[in-house]
Design a protein around this motif. Sequence first.
Motif, PDB file in Angstrom:
ATOM      1  N   LEU B   4       0.835  -1.200   0.000  1.00 30.03           N
ATOM      2  CA  LEU B   4       0.000   0.000   0.000  1.00 30.03           C
ATOM      3  C   LEU B   4       0.872   1.254   0.000  1.00 30.03           C
ATOM      4  O   LEU B   4       0.515   2.263  -0.604  1.00 30.03           O
ATOM      5  CB  LEU B   4      -0.897   0.002   1.244  1.00 30.03           C
ATOM      6  CG  LEU B   4      -2.057  -0.990   1.231  1.00 30.03           C
ATOM      7  CD1 LEU B   4      -2.654  -1.128   2.629  1.00 30.03           C
ATOM      8  CD2 LEU B   4      -3.131  -0.555   0.244  1.00 30.03           C
ATOM      9  N   GLU B   5       2.022   1.170   0.668  1.00 29.81           N
ATOM     10  CA  GLU B   5       2.936   2.317   0.764  1.00 29.81           C
ATOM     11  C   GLU B   5       3.403   2.801  -0.611  1.00 29.81           C
ATOM     12  O   GLU B   5       3.790   3.948  -0.767  1.00 29.81           O
ATOM     13  CB  GLU B   5       4.181   1.957   1.580  1.00 29.81           C
ATOM     14  CG  GLU B   5       4.003   2.094   3.079  1.00 29.81           C
ATOM     15  CD  GLU B   5       3.371   0.863   3.702  1.00 29.81           C
ATOM     16  OE1 GLU B   5       2.994  -0.065   2.950  1.00 29.81           O
ATOM     17  OE2 GLU B   5       3.236   0.832   4.934  1.00 29.81           O
ATOM     18  N   ASP B   6       3.393   1.900  -1.591  1.00 30.61           N
ATOM     19  CA  ASP B   6       3.894   2.281  -2.912  1.00 30.61           C
ATOM     20  C   ASP B   6       2.827   2.951  -3.774  1.00 30.61           C
ATOM     21  O   ASP B   6       3.117   3.446  -4.858  1.00 30.61           O
ATOM     22  CB  ASP B   6       4.417   1.045  -3.656  1.00 30.61           C
ATOM     23  CG  ASP B   6       5.587   0.419  -2.909  1.00 30.61           C
ATOM     24  OD1 ASP B   6       6.327   1.176  -2.257  1.00 30.61           O
ATOM     25  OD2 ASP B   6       5.742  -0.811  -2.963  1.00 30.61           O
ATOM     26  N   MET B   7       1.598   2.914  -3.314  1.00 30.50           N
ATOM     27  CA  MET B   7       0.508   3.469  -4.117  1.00 30.50           C
ATOM     28  C   MET B   7       0.422   4.977  -3.901  1.00 30.50           C
ATOM     29  O   MET B   7       0.525   5.448  -2.774  1.00 30.50           O
ATOM     30  CB  MET B   7      -0.819   2.806  -3.693  1.00 30.50           C
ATOM     31  CG  MET B   7      -1.918   2.966  -4.722  1.00 30.50           C
ATOM     32  SD  MET B   7      -3.539   2.481  -4.086  1.00 30.50           S
ATOM     33  CE  MET B   7      -3.253   0.805  -3.603  1.00 30.50           C
ATOM     34  N   ASP B   8       0.220   5.683  -4.973  1.00 31.72           N
ATOM     35  CA  ASP B   8       0.032   7.124  -4.855  1.00 31.72           C
ATOM     36  C   ASP B   8      -1.449   7.410  -4.603  1.00 31.72           C
ATOM     37  O   ASP B   8      -2.299   6.557  -4.863  1.00 31.72           O
ATOM     38  CB  ASP B   8       0.504   7.806  -6.150  1.00 31.72           C
ATOM     39  CG  ASP B   8       0.684   9.310  -5.970  1.00 31.72           C
ATOM     40  OD1 ASP B   8       0.595   9.779  -4.816  1.00 31.72           O
ATOM     41  OD2 ASP B   8       0.894   9.994  -6.984  1.00 31.72           O
ATOM     42  N   ILE B  32     -11.530   5.935  -4.144  1.00 28.66           N
ATOM     43  CA  ILE B  32     -11.671   5.318  -2.823  1.00 28.66           C
ATOM     44  C   ILE B  32     -12.508   6.225  -1.940  1.00 28.66           C
ATOM     45  O   ILE B  32     -12.281   7.431  -1.880  1.00 28.66           O
ATOM     46  CB  ILE B  32     -10.300   4.994  -2.179  1.00 28.66           C
ATOM     47  CG1 ILE B  32     -10.495   4.356  -0.799  1.00 28.66           C
ATOM     48  CG2 ILE B  32      -9.394   6.227  -2.089  1.00 28.66           C
ATOM     49  CD1 ILE B  32      -9.237   3.747  -0.211  1.00 28.66           C
ATOM     50  N   GLY B  35     -13.069   2.951   1.879  1.00 30.30           N
ATOM     51  CA  GLY B  35     -11.980   1.976   1.828  1.00 30.30           C
ATOM     52  C   GLY B  35     -12.285   0.640   2.479  1.00 30.30           C
ATOM     53  O   GLY B  35     -11.404  -0.225   2.564  1.00 30.30           O
ATOM     54  N   MET B  39      -9.523  -1.558   0.757  1.00 34.56           N
ATOM     55  CA  MET B  39      -8.323  -1.815   1.565  1.00 34.56           C
ATOM     56  C   MET B  39      -8.184  -3.315   1.831  1.00 34.56           C
ATOM     57  O   MET B  39      -7.081  -3.850   1.859  1.00 34.56           O
ATOM     58  CB  MET B  39      -8.378  -1.033   2.883  1.00 34.56           C
ATOM     59  CG  MET B  39      -8.247   0.466   2.720  1.00 34.56           C
ATOM     60  SD  MET B  39      -6.619   1.002   2.119  1.00 34.56           S
ATOM     61  CE  MET B  39      -5.690   1.051   3.668  1.00 34.56           C
ATOM     62  N   VAL B  40      -9.328  -3.975   2.027  1.00 36.36           N
ATOM     63  CA  VAL B  40      -9.299  -5.432   2.251  1.00 36.36           C
ATOM     64  C   VAL B  40      -8.920  -6.141   0.956  1.00 36.36           C
ATOM     65  O   VAL B  40      -8.062  -7.031   0.943  1.00 36.36           O
ATOM     66  CB  VAL B  40     -10.680  -5.931   2.744  1.00 36.36           C
ATOM     67  CG1 VAL B  40     -10.666  -7.441   2.909  1.00 36.36           C
ATOM     68  CG2 VAL B  40     -11.059  -5.260   4.058  1.00 36.36           C
ATOM     69  N   TRP B  42      -7.282  -5.034  -1.637  1.00 33.33           N
ATOM     70  CA  TRP B  42      -5.877  -4.800  -2.008  1.00 33.33           C
ATOM     71  C   TRP B  42      -4.931  -5.599  -1.113  1.00 33.33           C
ATOM     72  O   TRP B  42      -4.030  -6.267  -1.599  1.00 33.33           O
ATOM     73  CB  TRP B  42      -5.540  -3.306  -1.892  1.00 33.33           C
ATOM     74  CG  TRP B  42      -6.118  -2.459  -2.987  1.00 33.33           C
ATOM     75  CD1 TRP B  42      -6.402  -2.846  -4.270  1.00 33.33           C
ATOM     76  CD2 TRP B  42      -6.472  -1.077  -2.901  1.00 33.33           C
ATOM     77  NE1 TRP B  42      -6.915  -1.781  -4.976  1.00 33.33           N
ATOM     78  CE2 TRP B  42      -6.959  -0.687  -4.163  1.00 33.33           C
ATOM     79  CE3 TRP B  42      -6.414  -0.128  -1.878  1.00 33.33           C
ATOM     80  CZ2 TRP B  42      -7.394   0.611  -4.437  1.00 33.33           C
ATOM     81  CZ3 TRP B  42      -6.850   1.161  -2.140  1.00 33.33           C
ATOM     82  CH2 TRP B  42      -7.336   1.535  -3.412  1.00 33.33           C
ATOM     83  N   SER B  43      -5.150  -5.505   0.199  1.00 32.78           N
ATOM     84  CA  SER B  43      -4.227  -6.173   1.124  1.00 32.78           C
ATOM     85  C   SER B  43      -4.227  -7.682   0.925  1.00 32.78           C
ATOM     86  O   SER B  43      -3.202  -8.329   1.069  1.00 32.78           O
ATOM     87  CB  SER B  43      -4.601  -5.871   2.576  1.00 32.78           C
ATOM     88  OG  SER B  43      -4.553  -4.497   2.810  1.00 32.78           O
ATOM     89  N   SER B  44      -5.402  -8.227   0.627  1.00 33.05           N
ATOM     90  CA  SER B  44      -5.495  -9.686   0.510  1.00 33.05           C
ATOM     91  C   SER B  44      -5.114 -10.166  -0.887  1.00 33.05           C
ATOM     92  O   SER B  44      -5.005 -11.366  -1.119  1.00 33.05           O
ATOM     93  CB  SER B  44      -6.919 -10.133   0.830  1.00 33.05           C
ATOM     94  OG  SER B  44      -7.802  -9.593  -0.131  1.00 33.05           O
ATOM     95  N   ALA B  53      -4.702   5.958  -6.267  1.00 35.12           N
ATOM     96  CA  ALA B  53      -6.083   6.048  -5.805  1.00 35.12           C
ATOM     97  C   ALA B  53      -6.512   7.505  -5.881  1.00 35.12           C
ATOM     98  O   ALA B  53      -5.672   8.411  -5.853  1.00 35.12           O
ATOM     99  CB  ALA B  53      -6.189   5.550  -4.368  1.00 35.12           C
TER     100      ALA B  53
END
Lengths: 160, 288
Positions: B4-8, B32, B35, B39-40, B42-44, B53
């Motif tokens: 997620l940190e890499d997403m702008d 978004i 979320g 967020m779920v 993307w993370s999964s 986003a």
Amino acid sequence: MKTITRIWKVNGEEKTVKVPPMRRLLDVLREDLGLKGAKEGCGEGECGTCTVLINGAPMVSCLIPAGQVRDGTEIMTVEGLEKTEGGRLLQEVYADKGSAQCGFCIPGMILSSYALLSRNPNPDEAAIREAHAGNLCRCTGYQKIVEAVQAAARKWPGNK
Amino acid sequence: MKFLEDMDCAFPKNLQEALKLMADEKSRGRPIAGGTDLMVQWSSGVLPMPERAIDLSGLPELKGVSENTDSVVIGAAVTHAEMRRSPIVQVHLPSLAQAAATIGGAQIQARGTIAGSVANASPAGDLGPSLLITNGRVVVASKAGEREIELAKFFLGYRKIDLQPDELIVRFILPKIHAGCRESFRKLGPRAAQAISKVMGSYRGSAKGKEVKDFAVALGSVAPIPIRLPEFEQWIVGKEIGKKVLDEAEQRVAAMIKPIDDIRSTAEYRQWVSGRIVRGFLEELVAE
Ligand SMILES: Cc1cc2nc3c(=O)[nH]c(=O)nc-3n(C[C@H](O)[C@H](O)[C@H](O)COP(=O)(O)OP(=O)(O)OC[C@H]3O[C@@H](n4cnc5c(N)ncnc54)[C@H](O)[C@@H]3O)c2cc1C
Ligand code: FES
Ligand code: FES
């Protein structure tokens, strides 16, 4: 890595963070601000151990991108509880009633209690259970948590 | 992209800015709101992370609940918590207020939005039936302008809605319940909160004594999209509600829908429950 700057009021203190916009609020609190109270249980919004109060409303910090938390937002984590009268009262009754066993769920659970009583200082049992439905506890069976909230309600600031 | 940190993320300040970003492929990003789905996903890894986003939570045009003579207008970024607590929604769209109150727990209700729920277009999305019974419309916008679509036509198929890549959902226009009408929402899941529905439904209708005057009914989790039951609605109007009609109604509904077996339930059970839910609606409709 692009970062953004946000200025929040965390547990009453002004904090400036410079973070990637999509970094989870949970990680910013735990790793960047050193507030390890909020826990990661599931990382998917289901368990509620990462609950914090955003302008008074309970939200799961594992699903919140830090950038969405605007400047000036008030964030309360379990570490901020003892700074409030209601928070100290909740700590006391949770201990008195034996409402915590392993304790993993408690940082989130007790913030849900605080948010409920702040909004509705006289909740009935159904309202108490509903307000904690997003906080899972694998130890207590919830009964002693409900009892703690009922006890706290009787002494809640303003209710006395 | 793995983290997620890499997403702008872009933070437009108003709808016009957001639509401008959406108009150009180079600046476009995944919208978004709360979320709670993204967020779920993307993370999964269910959904690949995009480059960027576009945050909708700061757009004033997407906020707020208002009413005119016939309809309630709900902004796309209105949360479930706001809907369940809104006196306008409680009075004029009681089924929607009830449905919003059953979503997740307080933490999810405080973040999840009406448009997020509709755009996520899960067959198990709890708001679908309450929206369909109103014969409501959705307003979407792009840089080129606005477009208004009937909600019944907006859901196209499994996780598919009638939205172009440069468009955003802006608001919902939902006709109010008329005086003398009733409506409500019913959901069946494994536990009261934080549970994905096996079947849920809503109805809106009116009766004169025991005779059905109007009846709209919608079900969710029994098809790839939330559905109305038009043939059933036609059949029931004019009937006197009594045991025989209720028995037949229950059977007709069960026979009419073609749900699937999945991890949450079986087709057979869903058919049976759907029949029972609609029976309960009819009983409620003619109750004193
Ligand atoms: C623990 C948990 C429990 C849940 N329980 C339930 C439940 O009981 N019932 C239920 O129905 N749902 C439930 N959900 C699902 C979820 O909360 C809802 O679908 C929610 O309303 C999504 O809204 P959001 O604003 O968070 O969406 P987001 O995650 O922000 O977005 C979801 C989708 O909508 C799109 N989108 C959002 N806003 C717009 C817009 N204005 N225009 C165009 N596209 C848009 C996004 O691009 C994305 O595709 C649960 C989720 C979690 C994590
Ligand atoms: S870690 Fe956030 S809800 Fe479980
Ligand atoms: S006390 Fe162990 S999870 Fe709640």
